[in-house]
Design an enzyme around this catalytic site. Structure first.
Site, PDB file in Angstrom:
ATOM      1  N   ASP A  46       0.879  -1.166   0.000  1.00 29.66           N
ATOM      2  CA  ASP A  46       0.000   0.000   0.000  1.00 29.66           C
ATOM      3  C   ASP A  46       0.914   1.213   0.000  1.00 29.66           C
ATOM      4  O   ASP A  46       2.071   1.119   0.434  1.00 29.66           O
ATOM      5  CB  ASP A  46      -0.912   0.011   1.232  1.00 29.66           C
ATOM      6  CG  ASP A  46      -2.157   0.868   1.023  1.00 29.66           C
ATOM      7  OD1 ASP A  46      -3.227   0.305   0.741  1.00 29.66           O
ATOM      8  OD2 ASP A  46      -2.052   2.115   1.143  1.00 29.66           O
ATOM      9  N   TYR A 165     -14.129   6.497 -13.732  1.00 31.93           N
ATOM     10  CA  TYR A 165     -14.007   5.220 -13.042  1.00 31.93           C
ATOM     11  C   TYR A 165     -14.524   4.070 -13.909  1.00 31.93           C
ATOM     12  O   TYR A 165     -13.897   3.007 -13.994  1.00 31.93           O
ATOM     13  CB  TYR A 165     -14.772   5.283 -11.724  1.00 31.93           C
ATOM     14  CG  TYR A 165     -14.587   4.091 -10.828  1.00 31.93           C
ATOM     15  CD1 TYR A 165     -13.356   3.798 -10.264  1.00 31.93           C
ATOM     16  CD2 TYR A 165     -15.667   3.261 -10.518  1.00 31.93           C
ATOM     17  CE1 TYR A 165     -13.190   2.705  -9.420  1.00 31.93           C
ATOM     18  CE2 TYR A 165     -15.513   2.171  -9.680  1.00 31.93           C
ATOM     19  CZ  TYR A 165     -14.277   1.896  -9.135  1.00 31.93           C
ATOM     20  OH  TYR A 165     -14.116   0.810  -8.306  1.00 31.93           O
TER      21      TYR A 165
END
Length: 257
Positions: A46, A165
């Site tokens: 991450d 998106y």
């Protein structure tokens, strides 16, 4: 009503699994947890180092074994290469890559800036390409491997304010299909999941209650999926139960037709 994940069956025993964007409370963390419960050696990444360390702590508590945690910004090819190389250096190989990184947002297309468009496509689509290209440096010589991409039903279905998106997730679907054909001769499978709505605290924080209620009401079960329900399908695609499946996008959705 299903309230908890089913028992594990060591479907990924002796496999090394890398999961991107695994910090937090969403699908990435759930995927890492389910893979670990199925016997995998875990590598999580991450870009948020503190959240990543917290995820590693929680996984260690849940699994009794600490995953390898490598900070990685998926918009940086050098960091992605470092993630893959680090995983191989520490654990010997990468058997499975789960490309989970993605970025959303809600803005009408007529108000969308170039920056908003490019940021969502970079994190959601281009990072999936970057990580795929990077891990193949290791999988092709090994003559085996599995890549599981996280797409979305919005790649098929229209929703207001989601042009960037939706375009990115449709791109992930196309990338999945084409890259699967490119690497099939090397014994590598590439598939994707396409969830509709999976409820977790971060989603609730960045999405209005009205929208969440409306989207959940459109599901046949009248509720959003739990993140582990999406993760279960990822585990299936990563496992030997799907050895003849490649280039497919599996909808993880109970939406009415």
């Amino acid at each position: 009503m299903v309230t908890e994940a089913p028992p594990s069956h060591d479907l990924l025993a002796d496999r090394t699994v890398v999961v991107t964007a695994a910090a937090g409370t969403g699908i990435g963390y759930a995927a890492a947890l389910r893979c670990g419960q199925e016997g995998a050696r875990l590598v999580i990444s991450d870009r948020h180092e503190r959240r990543l360390a917290g995820a590693a702590d929680r996984l260690e508590q849940e699994l009794g074994q600490r995953p390898l945690a490598i900070a990685c910004d998926v918009t940086d090819q050098a960091q992605i290469d470092g993630l893959m190389d680090g995983a191989v250096a520490e654990l010997g190989r990468i058997d499975v890559l789960i490309n989970n990184a993605g970025l959303g947002g809600e803005v009408p297309v007529q108000e969308m800036t170039d920056e908003q468009w490019h940021q969502v496509l970079d994190v959601t689509l281009t990072s999936t390409f970057r990580a795929t290209r990077s891990v193949l440096r290791h999988m092709i010589p090994a003559g085996r491997g599995v890549i599981v991409n996280n797409s979305s039903v919005i790649g098929w279905r229209a929703q207001r304010g989601q042009a960037h998106y939706a375009a990115a997730k449709a791109g992930v679907m196309a990338l999945t299909r084409c890259s699967a054909l490119d690497v099939a001769e090397h014994g590598i499978r590439v598939n994707a999941v396409a969830p509709s709505i999976a409820m977790h605290p971060f989603l609730a924080k960045v999405t209005s209650d009205d929208l969440l209620t409306r989207l959940s009401s459109q599901e046949a079960f009248g509720r959003a999926a739990e993140p582990w329900e999406v993760a279960n399908v990822m585990v299936f695609l990563a496992s030997d139960y799907s050895t003849y499946l490649t280039g497919e996008v599996v909808s993880v959705s109970s939406q009415r037709a």
